[in-house]
Structures are given as C-alpha cells and as structure tokens.
Design a protein around this motif. Sequence first.
Motif, PDB file in Angstrom:
ATOM      1  N   GLU A 107      37.683  50.834 -28.488  1.00 61.34           N
ATOM      2  CA  GLU A 107      37.925  51.651 -29.718  1.00 61.34           C
ATOM      3  C   GLU A 107      37.823  53.074 -29.605  1.00 61.34           C
ATOM      4  OE1 GLU A 107      36.517  49.687 -33.054  1.00 61.34           O
ATOM      5  OE2 GLU A 107      37.478  47.743 -32.796  1.00 61.34           O
ATOM      6  N   VAL A 108      36.850  53.400 -28.749  1.00 69.51           N
ATOM      7  CA  VAL A 108      36.528  54.736 -28.198  1.00 69.51           C
ATOM      8  C   VAL A 108      37.441  55.474 -27.398  1.00 69.51           C
ATOM      9  CG1 VAL A 108      34.581  56.174 -27.273  1.00 69.51           C
ATOM     10  CG2 VAL A 108      34.151  54.096 -28.540  1.00 69.51           C
ATOM     11  N   GLU A 109      38.077  56.671 -27.925  1.00 64.89           N
ATOM     12  CA  GLU A 109      38.927  57.439 -27.073  1.00 64.89           C
ATOM     13  C   GLU A 109      38.213  58.484 -25.970  1.00 64.89           C
ATOM     14  OE1 GLU A 109      41.683  59.194 -29.870  1.00 64.89           O
ATOM     15  OE2 GLU A 109      42.410  57.240 -30.540  1.00 64.89           O
ATOM     16  N   ASP A 110      37.248  58.924 -26.795  1.00 69.06           N
ATOM     17  CA  ASP A 110      36.630  60.139 -25.819  1.00 69.06           C
ATOM     18  C   ASP A 110      36.012  59.460 -24.520  1.00 69.06           C
ATOM     19  OD1 ASP A 110      34.825  62.105 -25.016  1.00 69.06           O
ATOM     20  OD2 ASP A 110      34.596  62.785 -26.817  1.00 69.06           O
ATOM     21  N   PRO A 111      36.361  59.913 -23.415  1.00 68.23           N
ATOM     22  CA  PRO A 111      35.526  59.400 -22.043  1.00 68.23           C
ATOM     23  C   PRO A 111      34.489  59.672 -21.819  1.00 68.23           C
ATOM     24  CG  PRO A 111      37.244  61.253 -21.734  1.00 68.23           C
ATOM     25  CD  PRO A 111      37.484  60.903 -23.189  1.00 68.23           C
ATOM     26  N   PHE A 112      34.002  60.903 -22.606  1.00 66.66           N
ATOM     27  CA  PHE A 112      32.611  61.211 -22.351  1.00 66.66           C
ATOM     28  C   PHE A 112      31.470  60.223 -22.969  1.00 66.66           C
ATOM     29  CE2 PHE A 112      28.789  64.029 -23.079  1.00 66.66           C
ATOM     30  CZ  PHE A 112      28.444  64.403 -21.720  1.00 66.66           C
ATOM     31  N   ILE A 113      31.944  59.881 -24.111  1.00 67.19           N
ATOM     32  CA  ILE A 113      31.125  58.852 -24.782  1.00 67.19           C
ATOM     33  C   ILE A 113      31.367  57.471 -23.938  1.00 67.19           C
ATOM     34  CG2 ILE A 113      30.980  57.580 -26.924  1.00 67.19           C
ATOM     35  CD1 ILE A 113      32.290  59.791 -28.590  1.00 67.19           C
ATOM     36  N   VAL A 128      17.720  59.792 -16.838  1.00 71.46           N
ATOM     37  CA  VAL A 128      18.614  59.727 -15.791  1.00 71.46           C
ATOM     38  C   VAL A 128      19.961  59.745 -16.559  1.00 71.46           C
ATOM     39  CG1 VAL A 128      19.974  58.464 -14.110  1.00 71.46           C
ATOM     40  CG2 VAL A 128      17.476  58.384 -14.337  1.00 71.46           C
ATOM     41  N   ILE A 129      20.324  59.294 -17.709  1.00 70.23           N
ATOM     42  CA  ILE A 129      21.560  59.338 -18.540  1.00 70.23           C
ATOM     43  C   ILE A 129      21.566  60.940 -18.992  1.00 70.23           C
ATOM     44  CG2 ILE A 129      22.662  59.035 -20.527  1.00 70.23           C
ATOM     45  CD1 ILE A 129      21.470  56.198 -20.386  1.00 70.23           C
ATOM     46  N   HIS A 130      20.594  61.604 -19.276  1.00 72.28           N
ATOM     47  CA  HIS A 130      20.588  62.923 -19.803  1.00 72.28           C
ATOM     48  C   HIS A 130      21.079  63.757 -18.734  1.00 72.28           C
ATOM     49  CE1 HIS A 130      19.045  66.987 -20.646  1.00 72.28           C
ATOM     50  NE2 HIS A 130      19.308  66.731 -21.938  1.00 72.28           N
ATOM     51  N   VAL A 220      31.022  72.008 -25.768  1.00 73.35           N
ATOM     52  CA  VAL A 220      29.434  71.856 -25.056  1.00 73.35           C
ATOM     53  C   VAL A 220      28.502  71.381 -26.137  1.00 73.35           C
ATOM     54  CG1 VAL A 220      27.487  72.807 -24.185  1.00 73.35           C
ATOM     55  CG2 VAL A 220      29.849  73.676 -23.301  1.00 73.35           C
ATOM     56  N   PHE A 221      28.800  71.991 -27.549  1.00 74.31           N
ATOM     57  CA  PHE A 221      27.798  71.665 -28.504  1.00 74.31           C
ATOM     58  C   PHE A 221      28.088  70.196 -28.956  1.00 74.31           C
ATOM     59  CE2 PHE A 221      27.298  71.180 -33.181  1.00 74.31           C
ATOM     60  CZ  PHE A 221      25.794  71.442 -33.353  1.00 74.31           C
ATOM     61  N   ILE A 222      29.337  69.798 -29.080  1.00 72.79           N
ATOM     62  CA  ILE A 222      29.733  68.339 -29.668  1.00 72.79           C
ATOM     63  C   ILE A 222      28.969  67.353 -28.163  1.00 72.79           C
ATOM     64  CG2 ILE A 222      31.678  66.655 -29.720  1.00 72.79           C
ATOM     65  CD1 ILE A 222      33.271  68.823 -30.936  1.00 72.79           C
ATOM     66  N   LYS A 223      29.216  67.669 -27.019  1.00 66.41           N
ATOM     67  CA  LYS A 223      28.883  66.753 -26.021  1.00 66.41           C
ATOM     68  C   LYS A 223      27.232  66.738 -25.983  1.00 66.41           C
ATOM     69  CE  LYS A 223      32.732  67.491 -22.951  1.00 66.41           C
ATOM     70  NZ  LYS A 223      33.211  66.159 -23.130  1.00 66.41           N
ATOM     71  N   GLN A 224      26.589  67.591 -26.367  1.00 57.37           N
ATOM     72  CA  GLN A 224      25.324  67.691 -26.392  1.00 57.37           C
ATOM     73  C   GLN A 224      24.733  66.656 -27.557  1.00 57.37           C
ATOM     74  OE1 GLN A 224      24.203  71.728 -27.200  1.00 57.37           O
ATOM     75  NE2 GLN A 224      23.768  72.252 -25.098  1.00 57.37           N
ATOM     76  N   ILE A 225      25.614  66.635 -28.663  1.00 55.23           N
ATOM     77  CA  ILE A 225      25.300  65.602 -29.597  1.00 55.23           C
ATOM     78  C   ILE A 225      25.480  64.010 -29.240  1.00 55.23           C
ATOM     79  CG2 ILE A 225      26.095  64.756 -32.189  1.00 55.23           C
ATOM     80  CD1 ILE A 225      27.134  67.642 -32.721  1.00 55.23           C
ATOM     81  N   GLU A 244      19.261  60.579 -39.260  1.00 54.93           N
ATOM     82  CA  GLU A 244      18.582  62.059 -39.482  1.00 54.93           C
ATOM     83  C   GLU A 244      18.585  63.010 -38.290  1.00 54.93           C
ATOM     84  OE1 GLU A 244      17.422  62.918 -42.281  1.00 54.93           O
ATOM     85  OE2 GLU A 244      18.157  61.260 -43.516  1.00 54.93           O
ATOM     86  N   LYS A 245      18.435  62.441 -37.214  1.00 52.61           N
ATOM     87  CA  LYS A 245      18.167  63.219 -35.826  1.00 52.61           C
ATOM     88  C   LYS A 245      19.573  64.020 -35.672  1.00 52.61           C
ATOM     89  CE  LYS A 245      17.109  63.044 -30.872  1.00 52.61           C
ATOM     90  NZ  LYS A 245      16.501  62.217 -29.898  1.00 52.61           N
ATOM     91  N   LEU A 246      20.574  63.194 -35.692  1.00 58.90           N
ATOM     92  CA  LEU A 246      22.036  63.649 -35.352  1.00 58.90           C
ATOM     93  C   LEU A 246      22.283  64.687 -36.484  1.00 58.90           C
ATOM     94  CD1 LEU A 246      23.858  60.651 -33.642  1.00 58.90           C
ATOM     95  CD2 LEU A 246      22.623  62.689 -32.695  1.00 58.90           C
ATOM     96  N   SER A 247      22.072  64.388 -37.922  1.00 63.35           N
ATOM     97  CA  SER A 247      22.569  64.964 -38.946  1.00 63.35           C
ATOM     98  C   SER A 247      22.182  66.495 -38.901  1.00 63.35           C
ATOM     99  CB  SER A 247      22.068  64.462 -40.186  1.00 63.35           C
ATOM    100  OG  SER A 247      22.785  63.190 -40.546  1.00 63.35           O
ATOM    101  N   ALA A 248      20.911  67.001 -37.940  1.00 59.76           N
ATOM    102  CA  ALA A 248      20.425  68.116 -37.832  1.00 59.76           C
ATOM    103  C   ALA A 248      21.253  69.046 -37.102  1.00 59.76           C
ATOM    104  CB  ALA A 248      19.112  68.023 -37.143  1.00 59.76           C
ATOM    105  N   PHE A 249      22.252  68.462 -36.554  1.00 63.68           N
ATOM    106  CA  PHE A 249      23.349  69.373 -35.866  1.00 63.68           C
ATOM    107  C   PHE A 249      24.336  69.828 -36.962  1.00 63.68           C
ATOM    108  CE2 PHE A 249      21.676  66.739 -32.353  1.00 63.68           C
ATOM    109  CZ  PHE A 249      21.307  67.813 -31.413  1.00 63.68           C
ATOM    110  N   LEU A 250      24.377  69.147 -37.895  1.00 60.07           N
ATOM    111  CA  LEU A 250      25.465  69.487 -38.940  1.00 60.07           C
ATOM    112  C   LEU A 250      25.238  70.930 -39.399  1.00 60.07           C
ATOM    113  CD1 LEU A 250      26.294  66.256 -40.958  1.00 60.07           C
ATOM    114  CD2 LEU A 250      27.695  67.441 -39.240  1.00 60.07           C
ATOM    115  N   SER A 251      26.223  71.536 -39.631  1.00 63.13           N
ATOM    116  CA  SER A 251      26.050  73.091 -40.393  1.00 63.13           C
ATOM    117  C   SER A 251      25.856  73.061 -41.887  1.00 63.13           C
ATOM    118  CB  SER A 251      27.288  73.890 -40.209  1.00 63.13           C
ATOM    119  OG  SER A 251      28.372  73.446 -40.632  1.00 63.13           O
ATOM    120  N   ASN A 252      25.449  74.069 -42.387  1.00 62.05           N
ATOM    121  CA  ASN A 252      25.071  73.905 -43.756  1.00 62.05           C
ATOM    122  C   ASN A 252      26.092  73.687 -44.728  1.00 62.05           C
ATOM    123  OD1 ASN A 252      22.074  74.381 -43.587  1.00 62.05           O
ATOM    124  ND2 ASN A 252      22.399  76.700 -43.516  1.00 62.05           N
ATOM    125  N   ASP A 253      27.367  74.416 -43.992  1.00 57.57           N
ATOM    126  CA  ASP A 253      28.532  74.139 -44.769  1.00 57.57           C
ATOM    127  C   ASP A 253      29.039  72.671 -44.798  1.00 57.57           C
ATOM    128  OD1 ASP A 253      28.701  76.758 -45.080  1.00 57.57           O
ATOM    129  OD2 ASP A 253      29.984  77.152 -43.425  1.00 57.57           O
TER     130      ASP A 253
END
Length: 274
Positions: A107-113, A128-130, A220-225, A244-253
């Motif tokens: 069900e995942v389309e993104d090859p990076f994921i 090593v994954i990082h 690049v920003f999305i791939k870091q997430i 909570e950790k991943l939500s820190a990447f969301l902008s205030n908007d």
Amino acid sequence: MRKRDLLTPIGITLGFIMIMLAILTKGGTEGITSFLDIASIFVVIGGLVGSLFINFRMEQIKLMNRVLKEAFRQNDQRLPSLINLFINLSERARREGILALENELEEVEDPFIKKGILLAVDGIEPEVIHDIMHAEITAMEERHYRGRMIIEKCGEYAPAWGMIGTLVGLVLMLNSLQDPATLGPNMAVALLTTLYGTVLANLVFLPMASKLEIKTEEEVFIKQIIIEGVIGVQSGQNPRILEEKLSAFLSNDSNVKEETDTTVDFVEERINEA
C-alpha cells in the motif's frame, strides 16, 4: 503522488502578457511586430544552444527536458498523512512484530519509505539505516544539482548572448552610417537581442532554477522525516512518542490549520446536537 504545478505556467504566461500589454499600450498592434526580429532570435537562441553544447555532455543535455518538466510538477505528499502512516506502522509493529510490516509495503507508493521499512524488517541497526538512507539523500541532491545547473547556466548565458547581439548590431550600424535606411534594422538587432536574453533569463530560466532548488530542499526535508519515522518504527518507539517527535517537523501553519479544523468539527457537532 505528483500533480501539475500551475503556478509556473501561470507566472511565465502572466509575465509575457504584461510585456505585451506594455507594448500595446504605447505602440498598438503595430508595436508588436517591431519587437519581433529573426536575427535577434538567432543570436540569442543559437548562441545559448552553442554554449550549452560546449559546457555540458550530450547525456546531460538530453536530461534538460526532464528537468524542465519537474518545474511544472509538485509533490502532493502531505506531512500529516505521512506522520499518520508511521504511527500506524509503529502500532502494528508493536502489536504483531516488525516482520508484519512487509504486508504493508503493497500500500506504500513511495520507494524511499519502502526501502526504509525493508531495512527495518531485515533487522539492520538504526545507525546503519540512517547512514544508508542519508547517502541516498546526498545522491539525490547531487542529481538534482546537476540537472538544475543546466537551467542556471541558461540563465547566465542568455543575457550574455543578448549583449553579444547588441554589439553585433552596433557594429553593423556603425559600418552603415552612410545608408540611413539600414540604421533602424541594425539598431533593432542591437536592442532586441538584449531584451530577448534578459526576458528569457529573468522570466524563465532563473525562476525555474530557483523553484527546482526549493523543490529539492522540500524533498530532502520530507526524506529526513521518513528516516526519523523508519528508525522510530524499527526501534519500537511508543506510537504516541513517535507522533510527538514527528509532529515537531510540522510548521506552525499546519498546526494552526489542524487546530482550526478540529475546532470547526467540534462546533458543527454541538450545532447538530442542538
């Protein structure tokens, strides 16, 4: 999922329309024909293509069409949905084990994921994954830079060839001062080549190059997430902590919009109950 970025063609079209309106306002329909000169087009376009042939290999020039298409596309991947995906993966990994995530890959389309999840399923260490996924980001940045560099060079060479055409027109004009009939056409070549080169650079090539650079930074920003999400799932983090950790990447908007949507839903529920 990718869709058309309408702002790029709208911006280019709007720029040309404003130039045409300025010409029509002062010169009427006859003024349009006075801004068309075949010799000037030959100098700017021909010189620009020649410079690209000298500067780049044929393999790189063939990629120019693909690079230009990227300026007319946009990534429709939304951060909230991406975060929800990793929360769901984390919950399933804690409930059924990390090997159960293989069934989710269809069900995942993104090859990076997909690549990150496969590394996690294989039991690769988080460090090593990082390193592996960060190396892919670095390679992607290099590919994007090489493609974008062609557009940037077009933005540099176009005004330069416009100036060269201006010099050619001035030389022709000075050599034919005794014939007043040739002064107008030669002066047109001198001025229109500069106009063509400047418009192409500042309305087409340089804005496109800047947009491609912004798109690379966003990707690049999305791939870091994604890397943080994969490592969180692989290490068995609590889904709430991962959220909570991943939500820190969301902008205030994005946070404000999410809170606004929640408030609207709450008000609608109260109205319906009433």
